[in-house]
Design a protein around this motif. Structure first.
Motif, mmCIF file in Angstrom:
data_model
loop_
_atom_site.group_PDB
_atom_site.id
_atom_site.type_symbol
_atom_site.label_atom_id
_atom_site.label_comp_id
_atom_site.label_asym_id
_atom_site.label_seq_id
_atom_site.Cartn_x
_atom_site.Cartn_y
_atom_site.Cartn_z
ATOM 1 N N TRP A 107 1.143 -6.762 -0.488
ATOM 2 C CA TRP A 107 0.542 -7.190 -1.761
ATOM 3 C C TRP A 107 -0.074 -5.996 -2.492
ATOM 4 C CZ3 TRP A 107 -4.446 -6.985 -3.692
ATOM 5 C CH2 TRP A 107 -4.665 -7.708 -4.870
ATOM 6 N N VAL A 108 -0.751 -5.120 -1.753
ATOM 7 C CA VAL A 108 -1.341 -3.925 -2.368
ATOM 8 C C VAL A 108 -0.255 -3.060 -2.993
ATOM 9 C CG1 VAL A 108 -2.553 -1.751 -1.918
ATOM 10 C CG2 VAL A 108 -3.406 -3.878 -0.921
ATOM 11 N N VAL A 109 0.843 -2.876 -2.264
ATOM 12 C CA VAL A 109 1.971 -2.096 -2.801
ATOM 13 C C VAL A 109 2.470 -2.724 -4.100
ATOM 14 C CG1 VAL A 109 4.366 -1.390 -2.423
ATOM 15 C CG2 VAL A 109 2.698 -1.178 -0.569
ATOM 16 N N ALA A 110 2.618 -4.050 -4.098
ATOM 17 C CA ALA A 110 3.106 -4.749 -5.290
ATOM 18 C C ALA A 110 2.159 -4.580 -6.470
ATOM 19 C CB ALA A 110 3.310 -6.228 -4.985
ATOM 20 N N GLU A 111 0.865 -4.720 -6.211
ATOM 21 C CA GLU A 111 -0.114 -4.571 -7.289
ATOM 22 C C GLU A 111 -0.134 -3.152 -7.842
ATOM 23 O OE1 GLU A 111 -2.273 -6.913 -8.782
ATOM 24 O OE2 GLU A 111 -0.840 -8.244 -7.808
ATOM 25 N N ALA A 112 0.021 -2.173 -6.954
ATOM 26 C CA ALA A 112 0.082 -0.777 -7.413
ATOM 27 C C ALA A 112 1.361 -0.526 -8.202
ATOM 28 C CB ALA A 112 -0.002 0.158 -6.213
ATOM 29 N N GLN A 113 2.447 -1.121 -7.750
ATOM 30 C CA GLN A 113 3.720 -0.982 -8.470
ATOM 31 C C GLN A 113 3.624 -1.578 -9.867
ATOM 32 O OE1 GLN A 113 6.286 -2.965 -5.678
ATOM 33 N NE2 GLN A 113 7.129 -1.055 -4.888
ATOM 34 N N GLU A 114 2.937 -2.693 -9.988
ATOM 35 C CA GLU A 114 2.801 -3.343 -11.294
ATOM 36 C C GLU A 114 2.162 -2.413 -12.319
ATOM 37 O OE1 GLU A 114 1.013 -7.471 -13.243
ATOM 38 O OE2 GLU A 114 0.418 -6.855 -11.226
ATOM 39 N N ARG A 115 1.304 -1.537 -11.838
ATOM 40 C CA ARG A 115 0.572 -0.639 -12.729
ATOM 41 C C ARG A 115 1.234 0.717 -12.896
ATOM 42 N NH1 ARG A 115 -2.480 -4.209 -10.170
ATOM 43 N NH2 ARG A 115 -4.394 -5.019 -11.109
ATOM 44 N N THR A 116 2.197 1.042 -12.009
ATOM 45 C CA THR A 116 2.776 2.388 -12.055
ATOM 46 C C THR A 116 4.294 2.424 -12.081
ATOM 47 O OG1 THR A 116 2.762 2.553 -9.621
ATOM 48 C CG2 THR A 116 0.791 3.335 -10.790
ATOM 49 N N SER A 117 4.959 1.278 -11.851
ATOM 50 C CA SER A 117 6.422 1.289 -11.726
ATOM 51 C C SER A 117 7.061 0.183 -12.558
ATOM 52 C CB SER A 117 6.827 1.124 -10.245
ATOM 53 O OG SER A 117 6.217 2.107 -9.451
ATOM 54 N N GLN A 118 8.356 -0.011 -12.327
ATOM 55 C CA GLN A 118 9.090 -1.061 -13.021
ATOM 56 C C GLN A 118 8.703 -2.434 -12.465
ATOM 57 O OE1 GLN A 118 11.225 -0.592 -15.614
ATOM 58 N NE2 GLN A 118 10.696 1.589 -15.541
ATOM 59 N N LEU A 121 -7.333 -1.791 4.562
ATOM 60 C CA LEU A 121 -8.626 -1.960 3.897
ATOM 61 C C LEU A 121 -8.883 -0.845 2.890
ATOM 62 C CD1 LEU A 121 -10.847 -3.122 6.858
ATOM 63 C CD2 LEU A 121 -10.765 -4.226 4.631
ATOM 64 N N ARG A 122 -8.631 0.380 3.328
ATOM 65 C CA ARG A 122 -8.834 1.520 2.426
ATOM 66 C C ARG A 122 -7.938 1.392 1.201
ATOM 67 N NH1 ARG A 122 -12.536 4.435 0.867
ATOM 68 N NH2 ARG A 122 -13.212 4.588 3.037
ATOM 69 N N ALA A 123 -6.693 0.985 1.416
ATOM 70 C CA ALA A 123 -5.760 0.807 0.300
ATOM 71 C C ALA A 123 -6.254 -0.263 -0.660
ATOM 72 C CB ALA A 123 -4.375 0.443 0.830
ATOM 73 N N TYR A 124 -6.737 -1.369 -0.108
ATOM 74 C CA TYR A 124 -7.234 -2.482 -0.922
ATOM 75 C C TYR A 124 -8.423 -2.037 -1.771
ATOM 76 C CZ TYR A 124 -8.357 -7.422 -1.855
ATOM 77 O OH TYR A 124 -8.586 -8.647 -2.461
ATOM 78 N N ILE A 125 -9.327 -1.276 -1.162
ATOM 79 C CA ILE A 125 -10.510 -0.784 -1.877
ATOM 80 C C ILE A 125 -10.115 0.227 -2.953
ATOM 81 C CG2 ILE A 125 -12.634 0.558 -1.617
ATOM 82 C CD1 ILE A 125 -12.901 -0.783 1.192
ATOM 83 N N GLU A 126 -9.177 1.120 -2.619
ATOM 84 C CA GLU A 126 -8.719 2.101 -3.615
ATOM 85 C C GLU A 126 -8.073 1.396 -4.802
ATOM 86 O OE1 GLU A 126 -9.267 5.235 -3.779
ATOM 87 O OE2 GLU A 126 -10.082 5.600 -1.785
ATOM 88 N N LEU A 127 -7.358 0.320 -4.532
ATOM 89 C CA LEU A 127 -6.674 -0.428 -5.596
ATOM 90 C C LEU A 127 -7.666 -1.135 -6.509
ATOM 91 C CD1 LEU A 127 -3.868 -1.678 -6.652
ATOM 92 C CD2 LEU A 127 -4.510 -3.641 -5.238
ATOM 93 N N LEU A 128 -8.525 -1.949 -5.934
ATOM 94 C CA LEU A 128 -9.363 -2.844 -6.733
ATOM 95 C C LEU A 128 -10.734 -2.280 -7.097
ATOM 96 C CD1 LEU A 128 -8.606 -6.303 -5.062
ATOM 97 C CD2 LEU A 128 -7.612 -5.314 -7.119
ATOM 98 N N HIS A 129 -11.248 -1.385 -6.274
ATOM 99 C CA HIS A 129 -12.589 -0.860 -6.535
ATOM 100 C C HIS A 129 -12.545 0.457 -7.302
ATOM 101 C CE1 HIS A 129 -16.857 -0.553 -6.061
ATOM 102 N NE2 HIS A 129 -16.816 0.484 -5.244
ATOM 103 N N HIS A 130 -11.586 1.312 -6.935
ATOM 104 C CA HIS A 130 -11.516 2.639 -7.558
ATOM 105 C C HIS A 130 -10.371 2.786 -8.551
ATOM 106 C CE1 HIS A 130 -14.646 4.018 -4.903
ATOM 107 N NE2 HIS A 130 -13.946 3.714 -3.825
ATOM 108 N N GLN A 131 -9.437 1.817 -8.559
ATOM 109 C CA GLN A 131 -8.257 1.871 -9.429
ATOM 110 C C GLN A 131 -7.438 3.146 -9.227
ATOM 111 O OE1 GLN A 131 -11.468 1.019 -11.296
ATOM 112 N NE2 GLN A 131 -10.971 -0.894 -10.264
ATOM 113 N N HIS A 132 -7.349 3.577 -7.980
ATOM 114 C CA HIS A 132 -6.503 4.721 -7.621
ATOM 115 C C HIS A 132 -5.173 4.161 -7.109
ATOM 116 C CE1 HIS A 132 -10.391 7.273 -6.836
ATOM 117 N NE2 HIS A 132 -10.103 7.158 -8.127
ATOM 118 N N TYR A 133 -4.273 3.885 -8.035
ATOM 119 C CA TYR A 133 -3.086 3.112 -7.697
ATOM 120 C C TYR A 133 -2.084 3.873 -6.824
ATOM 121 C CZ TYR A 133 -5.163 0.411 -11.437
ATOM 122 O OH TYR A 133 -6.051 -0.278 -12.221
ATOM 123 N N ASP A 134 -1.853 5.124 -7.124
ATOM 124 C CA ASP A 134 -0.919 5.900 -6.311
ATOM 125 C C ASP A 134 -1.453 6.071 -4.889
ATOM 126 O OD1 ASP A 134 0.943 6.201 -8.328
ATOM 127 O OD2 ASP A 134 0.071 8.077 -9.064
#
Length: 212
Positions: free
Chosen positions: A173-184, A134-147
């Motif tokens: 899914w969260v890992v994938a979405e964060a990767q899309e913004r920070t990795s290959q 949950l925390r990861a999901y919120i950091e991803l979509l609400h705060h845009q803290h991808y790492d």
């Protein structure tokens, strides 16, 4: 159904509570959790005793969430006093997830007690893993803290004991979405494929369709 309604109208409170309790127990024994929750809710509303509802809710919520029945889980949780939900880490986790799914990220955060992967807690490992998701999901979509989201989701994956569960799949899914913004992009595709395969293995058709 009409006969049952007429019959209930003639019963006093004590008899109604007895019937609700028996119906709840019968359906629970048969593994019919949704129906058991219906009678547990009726019992709780009439008696003010929420213990059976709180006991059944986690298992019933997992089943309902796999079907995408967010509104049903939210309705069950709203039957309970909010202080009871907040006092129980497991119930608070489900409450936060329903709020997240309705876009109420800020409110959801107030139910998530875990702040980062170093948090120590007496809560069960599985609950801690879900709260990290949950925390990861919120950091991803609400705060845009991808790492940070990626790190928290990774920690959750290590804690969640059973693969191919809803929470495991969300973490992927969260890992994938964060990767899309920070990795290959190749990393993103690989993780999404893993999440989709996991969802199908766990009969999580709702999630599998969502990321198809």
């Amino acid at each position: 159904k009409l006969f049952a309604e007429v019959l209930q109208a003639t019963l006093d409170k004590t008899k109604k509570l007895e019937l609700y309790q028996k119906a709840m127990q019968w359906h629970e024994q048969k593994g019919l959790l949704q129906e058991a929750m219906h009678y547990a809710s009726s019992y709780a509303n009439l008696s003010g005793d929420f213990e059976s509802l709180k006991r059944l809710l986690p298992s019933a919520a997992e089943e309902a969430l796999r079907r995408g029945a967010m509104q049903t889980v939210r309705m069950w949780l709203e039957t309970l006093p909010d202080e009871d939900v907040r006092a129980d880490d497991t119930l608070a986790t489900y409450k936060a997830w329903t709020l997240v799914m309705f876009g109420e990220m800020g409110q959801a955060e107030t139910y998530v007690t875990v702040k980062d992967k170093k948090t120590t807690s007496a809560m069960p490992t599985s609950t801690l893993g879900k709260q990290l998701v949950l925390r990861a999901y919120i950091e991803l979509l609400h705060h845009q803290h991808y790492d940070k989201a990626r790190a928290l989701a990774g920690s959750a994956l290590h804690l969640l004991e059973q693969p191919a569960t809803l929470w495991h799949n969300i973490a992927l899914w969260v890992v994938a979405e964060a990767q899309e913004r920070t990795s290959q992009i190749t990393e993103t595709i690989a993780t999404l494929r893993e999440a989709q395969q996991s969802a199908r293995q766990g009969d999580d058709h709702f999630f599998a369709a969502a990321i198809d």
